[in-house]
Design a protein around this motif. Structure first.
Motif, PDB file in Angstrom:
ATOM      1  N   THR A 129      67.443 -15.059  41.288  1.00  0.00           N
ATOM      2  CA  THR A 129      67.140 -16.282  40.195  1.00  0.00           C
ATOM      3  C   THR A 129      66.304 -15.715  39.043  1.00  0.00           C
ATOM      4  OG1 THR A 129      67.434 -17.672  41.496  1.00  0.00           O
ATOM      5  CG2 THR A 129      66.752 -18.667  38.944  1.00  0.00           C
ATOM      6  N   VAL A 130      66.646 -15.031  38.028  1.00  0.00           N
ATOM      7  CA  VAL A 130      66.154 -14.732  36.751  1.00  0.00           C
ATOM      8  C   VAL A 130      66.298 -16.218  35.815  1.00  0.00           C
ATOM      9  CG1 VAL A 130      66.222 -13.276  34.762  1.00  0.00           C
ATOM     10  CG2 VAL A 130      66.598 -12.826  37.225  1.00  0.00           C
ATOM     11  N   ALA A 131      64.743 -16.556  35.597  1.00  0.00           N
ATOM     12  CA  ALA A 131      64.410 -17.436  34.524  1.00  0.00           C
ATOM     13  C   ALA A 131      63.836 -16.841  33.681  1.00  0.00           C
ATOM     14  CB  ALA A 131      63.680 -18.330  35.018  1.00  0.00           C
ATOM     15  N   VAL A 132      64.435 -16.672  32.549  1.00  0.00           N
ATOM     16  CA  VAL A 132      64.462 -16.523  31.008  1.00  0.00           C
ATOM     17  C   VAL A 132      63.881 -16.902  30.364  1.00  0.00           C
ATOM     18  CG1 VAL A 132      64.955 -15.024  28.648  1.00  0.00           C
ATOM     19  CG2 VAL A 132      66.412 -14.997  30.872  1.00  0.00           C
ATOM     20  N   ALA A 133      62.497 -15.940  29.914  1.00  0.00           N
ATOM     21  CA  ALA A 133      61.486 -17.235  28.930  1.00  0.00           C
ATOM     22  C   ALA A 133      61.881 -17.042  27.367  1.00  0.00           C
ATOM     23  CB  ALA A 133      59.817 -16.939  29.697  1.00  0.00           C
ATOM     24  N   LYS A 134      61.734 -18.085  26.944  1.00  0.00           N
ATOM     25  CA  LYS A 134      61.696 -18.776  25.860  1.00  0.00           C
ATOM     26  C   LYS A 134      60.710 -18.283  24.954  1.00  0.00           C
ATOM     27  CE  LYS A 134      63.346 -21.637  21.522  1.00  0.00           C
ATOM     28  NZ  LYS A 134      63.352 -22.779  21.081  1.00  0.00           N
ATOM     29  N   PRO A 135      61.169 -17.061  23.124  1.00  0.00           N
ATOM     30  CA  PRO A 135      60.325 -16.218  23.023  1.00  0.00           C
ATOM     31  C   PRO A 135      59.022 -17.600  22.459  1.00  0.00           C
ATOM     32  CG  PRO A 135      61.899 -15.078  22.651  1.00  0.00           C
ATOM     33  CD  PRO A 135      62.226 -16.499  22.938  1.00  0.00           C
ATOM     34  N   SER A 136      58.356 -17.214  21.745  1.00  0.00           N
ATOM     35  CA  SER A 136      57.157 -17.960  20.582  1.00  0.00           C
ATOM     36  C   SER A 136      56.115 -16.716  19.928  1.00  0.00           C
ATOM     37  CB  SER A 136      56.242 -18.517  21.487  1.00  0.00           C
ATOM     38  OG  SER A 136      55.109 -18.182  21.724  1.00  0.00           O
ATOM     39  N   ALA A 137      56.396 -17.906  18.250  1.00  0.00           N
ATOM     40  CA  ALA A 137      55.666 -16.945  17.637  1.00  0.00           C
ATOM     41  C   ALA A 137      54.587 -18.415  16.276  1.00  0.00           C
ATOM     42  CB  ALA A 137      56.941 -16.122  16.924  1.00  0.00           C
ATOM     43  N   GLU A 138      53.928 -17.956  16.263  1.00  0.00           N
ATOM     44  CA  GLU A 138      52.684 -18.190  15.058  1.00  0.00           C
ATOM     45  C   GLU A 138      52.502 -16.853  14.803  1.00  0.00           C
ATOM     46  OE1 GLU A 138      49.086 -21.175  15.211  1.00  0.00           O
ATOM     47  OE2 GLU A 138      50.363 -20.843  17.089  1.00  0.00           O
ATOM     48  N   MET A 139      51.736 -17.866  13.070  1.00  0.00           N
ATOM     49  CA  MET A 139      51.768 -16.902  11.705  1.00  0.00           C
ATOM     50  C   MET A 139      50.590 -17.356  11.341  1.00  0.00           C
ATOM     51  SD  MET A 139      53.158 -13.665   9.663  1.00  0.00           S
ATOM     52  CE  MET A 139      54.769 -14.667   9.126  1.00  0.00           C
ATOM     53  N   SER A 140      49.658 -16.949  10.564  1.00  0.00           N
ATOM     54  CA  SER A 140      48.716 -17.282   9.553  1.00  0.00           C
ATOM     55  C   SER A 140      48.227 -16.489   8.418  1.00  0.00           C
ATOM     56  CB  SER A 140      47.767 -18.256  10.722  1.00  0.00           C
ATOM     57  OG  SER A 140      46.955 -18.047  10.890  1.00  0.00           O
ATOM     58  N   ALA A 141      47.299 -16.642   7.749  1.00  0.00           N
ATOM     59  CA  ALA A 141      46.878 -15.717   6.464  1.00  0.00           C
ATOM     60  C   ALA A 141      45.535 -16.170   6.030  1.00  0.00           C
ATOM     61  CB  ALA A 141      48.170 -15.821   4.808  1.00  0.00           C
ATOM     62  N   THR A 142      44.619 -15.477   5.863  1.00  0.00           N
ATOM     63  CA  THR A 142      42.855 -16.138   5.591  1.00  0.00           C
ATOM     64  C   THR A 142      43.273 -16.642   4.161  1.00  0.00           C
ATOM     65  OG1 THR A 142      42.956 -13.372   4.934  1.00  0.00           O
ATOM     66  CG2 THR A 142      42.172 -14.395   6.867  1.00  0.00           C
ATOM     67  N   ASP A 143      44.337 -16.119   2.963  1.00  0.00           N
ATOM     68  CA  ASP A 143      43.823 -16.297   2.076  1.00  0.00           C
ATOM     69  C   ASP A 143      45.905 -17.100   1.480  1.00  0.00           C
ATOM     70  OD1 ASP A 143      41.247 -16.234   0.874  1.00  0.00           O
ATOM     71  OD2 ASP A 143      41.312 -14.291   1.299  1.00  0.00           O
ATOM     72  N   SER A 144      46.056 -17.630   1.160  1.00  0.00           N
ATOM     73  CA  SER A 144      47.651 -18.620   1.169  1.00  0.00           C
ATOM     74  C   SER A 144      47.218 -18.190  -0.381  1.00  0.00           C
ATOM     75  CB  SER A 144      47.606 -19.633   1.800  1.00  0.00           C
ATOM     76  OG  SER A 144      46.999 -20.309   0.820  1.00  0.00           O
ATOM     77  N   GLN A 145      46.341 -17.991  -0.914  1.00  0.00           N
ATOM     78  CA  GLN A 145      46.127 -18.302  -2.850  1.00  0.00           C
ATOM     79  C   GLN A 145      45.282 -17.056  -3.078  1.00  0.00           C
ATOM     80  OE1 GLN A 145      48.000 -20.662  -4.640  1.00  0.00           O
ATOM     81  NE2 GLN A 145      47.885 -19.513  -6.115  1.00  0.00           N
ATOM     82  N   ILE A 146      45.660 -16.115  -3.811  1.00  0.00           N
ATOM     83  CA  ILE A 146      45.422 -14.938  -4.355  1.00  0.00           C
ATOM     84  C   ILE A 146      45.776 -14.434  -5.776  1.00  0.00           C
ATOM     85  CG2 ILE A 146      44.680 -14.197  -2.044  1.00  0.00           C
ATOM     86  CD1 ILE A 146      47.606 -12.023  -3.008  1.00  0.00           C
ATOM     87  N   TYR A 147      44.701 -14.120  -5.764  1.00  0.00           N
ATOM     88  CA  TYR A 147      44.894 -13.348  -8.182  1.00  0.00           C
ATOM     89  C   TYR A 147      45.581 -11.622  -7.453  1.00  0.00           C
ATOM     90  CZ  TYR A 147      41.951 -16.259 -10.042  1.00  0.00           C
ATOM     91  OH  TYR A 147      41.821 -17.806 -10.934  1.00  0.00           O
ATOM     92  N   CYS A 148      46.363 -11.191  -8.704  1.00  0.00           N
ATOM     93  CA  CYS A 148      46.679 -10.207  -8.932  1.00  0.00           C
ATOM     94  C   CYS A 148      45.815  -9.105  -8.302  1.00  0.00           C
ATOM     95  CB  CYS A 148      47.554  -9.857  -9.809  1.00  0.00           C
ATOM     96  SG  CYS A 148      48.573  -8.182  -9.803  1.00  0.00           S
ATOM     97  N   GLY A 149      46.736  -7.816  -7.839  1.00  0.00           N
ATOM     98  CA  GLY A 149      45.401  -7.155  -7.192  1.00  0.00           C
ATOM     99  C   GLY A 149      44.756  -7.407  -5.995  1.00  0.00           C
TER     100      GLY A 149
END
Length: 581
Positions: A213-233
């Motif tokens: 029996t091979v039971a395949v696991a579903k992948p997981s993914a999670e991503m975040s950003a330290t700053d979601s609002q920035i000035y140019c540069g």
């Protein structure tokens, strides 16, 4: 959706024949002896799917380096480079690291018929996506269970033999359903899978006698950003984690590790999408970083109006102004006339009007600031500087005009205006006419004077005649009569000895010796200085220089105290030699 090339039996036979053919050149080959745990691990050599490693514990390979890959679902795959020496045996002992956690439902199942021991891969074509071989997924009878257990979803199924994909296609699996894929026929069917309803969690890999029996696991993914609002540069830090996914990509960043951090500097608002793909499917996560490209500009002049005044070539008033600016969120800032500048600063300016001719000054000078950034932001600001003032003609080169004693005797007489004084008046006339071209309302004010001898009434008349004579001469030289005013002071406002002495000492034309000689006759010189006509320029108040013409050819006649006393030519020459230099 599906493709077939040749029978899996033929594929495996071909692979064995290839390796067998190599044994004819024993001197060229060596032996790879494998010791692998678990024994069900699958073997790839030089990107060719071979079979279970336990089935090829001793493998003939050509001398040289070879890439060996081993994979078993529920374990971390491994890749090694081995060097085969002709006629020698190389041992390779490998123990794969187990992934111990179980997989939770819901579940569906896939059965693979006719794939024998060919490699079965889900959602990819490298050993990272290997889930087992065909013989592990082809039986579902009583207590013999050989099943591929997967989360509900759609899968890209690939069956590999050697360096060929002998079958590939999409398989959609629903919860508690079992899809049977017949590789030789290239067809599939779906049937109920009641066992799935009873499964809460299943080990990733379990093998027994005639069961697997091979039971395949579903992948997981999670991503975040330290700053979601920035000035140019500015930058932001992406952080992500994923599981059960050998292939992890962040769009638009590219392929990344299964977890990590990455600094990004987007030029515009960007959605970063994390896609973690494994045999169990693809998990997604995304984060938006908003880029503010707006530029906040402050641009001003202090003061916004300056005064300017020039008389001739001399600037007598020239105010300055301060140009102040700041451009927040700008990477490139320039100001017309100044060029590229820092994003904030101040510059002191002195502005000369474009106008050069005499007259009132009333001009506006504009300064334009342009600010941009690398994110497409742009802003322009303009400020106006008001320049007011005047440009006036310069001073005239003129000195006072001097007369012999008691001349002229009447208003019609031209006597008394000696040649040296006529030349001076000609020069004054030429300059004044040019001055009038720039300032037409200017006037020359002529003030006649007489020395202290004689009665007040007589001296008043003499001084009047002297001023009128000068006026008449200037008019003859082309000066408009309306531009001349005449005044007479007689012997009022006479220069005294101390004033004359000071004028003598300030004269650049007198040598020390001549000054000494003249000073001895100061009484006569004071009288000579007071027989004059002063000239004043009405527009500026400039007065003629009281510089006596000591070096003139007619100096002796001009300075003679007694008009009735004539001097012989020899005496005149001696007098000039004695006085002038």
């Amino acid at each position: 959706m599906k493709s077939r090339s040749f029978s899996p039996h033929v594929a495996l036979l071909t692979f064995v024949v290839i390796f067998a053919a190599g044994t004819s050149a024993v001197a060229q080959d060596g032996t790879l002896r494998l010791h692998v745990n678990p024994k069900q691990a699958y073997l790839w050599v030089d990107d060719r799917a071979v079979s279970e490693a336990s089935k090829h514990s001793s493998l003939k390979l050509g001398a040289g380096e070879h890439k060996v890959e081993l994979a078993n679902y529920g374990y971390k795959p491994i890749t090694q480079t081995v060097t085969i020496i002709a006629g020698k045996t190389t041992d390779l002992d490998v123990t794969l690291e187990k992934v111990s956690d179980k997989v939770s439902g819901p579940f569906g199942a896939i059965a693979v018929k006719g794939a024998d021991r060919n490699a079965v891969l889900l959602n990819g074509k490298t050993p990272d996506f290997f889930v087992g071989h065909g013989d592990e997924f082809n039986t579902n009878f009583l207590w013999w269970k050989q099943e591929l257990v997967v989360p509900p979803g759609t899968y890209e199924v690939t069956v590999q033999a050697g360096d060929k994909d002998i079958w590939s296609g999409q398989v959609s699996v629903a919860a508690n359903q079992r899809v049977i894929v017949d590789i030789p026929k290239g067809v599939s069917k779906t049937e109920p899978w009641h066992r799935g309803e009873k499964l809460a969690s299943v080990p990733r890999f379990a093998a027994g006698v005639a069961s697997a029996t091979v039971a395949v696991a579903k992948p997981s993914a999670e991503m975040s950003a330290t700053d979601s609002q920035i000035y140019c540069g500015e930058t932001s830090q992406l952080k992500w984690t994923s599981t059960n996914a050998p292939q992890v990509e962040i769009s638009p960043a590219g392929t990344v590790a299964s977890s990590g951090e990455q600094t990004v500097q987007p030029k515009q608002t960007t959605i970063y999408k994390l896609a973690a793909t494994g045999p169990g499917g693809t998990a997604m996560s995304d984060v938006t970083i908003n880029v503010d490209n707006a530029i906040d500009v402050d641009f001003s002049l202090s003061p916004s109006e300056v005064h300017y005044k020039r008389v001739g070539d001399e600037v007598v008033e020239d105010d300055s102004t301060a140009l102040n600016w700041s451009a927040i969120n700008a990477s490139n800032v320039s100001i017309d006339g100044l060029g590229a500048v820092d994003s904030s600063g101040s510059n002191t300016l002195k502005v000369s009007p474009q106008q050069s001719d005499p007259g009132p000054v009333d001009e506006t000078v504009t300064y334009t600031l342009t600010a941009t950034n690398d994110c497409g932001g742009a802003e322009t600001r303009t400020v106006a500087l008001h320049v007011v003032g005047t440009i006036e003609p310069g001073a005239l080169a003129m000195r006072s005009v001097y007369f012999p004693t008691d001349l002229p005797r009447n208003l019609k007489s031209e006597a008394g205006l000696l040649p040296s004084e006529q030349e001076e008046l000609k020069s004054i006339a030429q300059e004044f006419k040019k001055y009038l071209a720039d300032k037409s309302d200017a006037r020359l004010i002529l003030a006649g004077h007489a020395d202290r001898r004689g009665t007040d009434s007589y001296n008043q008349l003499v001084s009047q005649r002297r001023a009128e004579l000068v006026k008449r001469f200037l008019v003859e030289q082309g000066v408009p009569e309306s531009s001349i005013d005449v005044q007479a002071f007689g012997k009022k406002d006479n220069l005294i000895a101390e004033q004359v002495q000071q004028l003598l000492e300030q004269s650049p034309d007198l040598s020390a010796q001549t000054l000494e000689t003249v000073t001895k006759r100061l009484g006569n010189i004071v009288l000579a200085y007071n027989r004059r006509v002063d000239l004043t320029l009405s527009s500026t108040g400039q007065e003629s220089a009281r510089a006596y013409p000591f070096n003139a050819e007619d100096f002796a006649a001009l300075a003679e105290r007694d008009p009735r006393k004539g001097l012989a030519p020899v005496q005149l020459a001696a007098e000039k030699e004695h006085i002038g230099n």
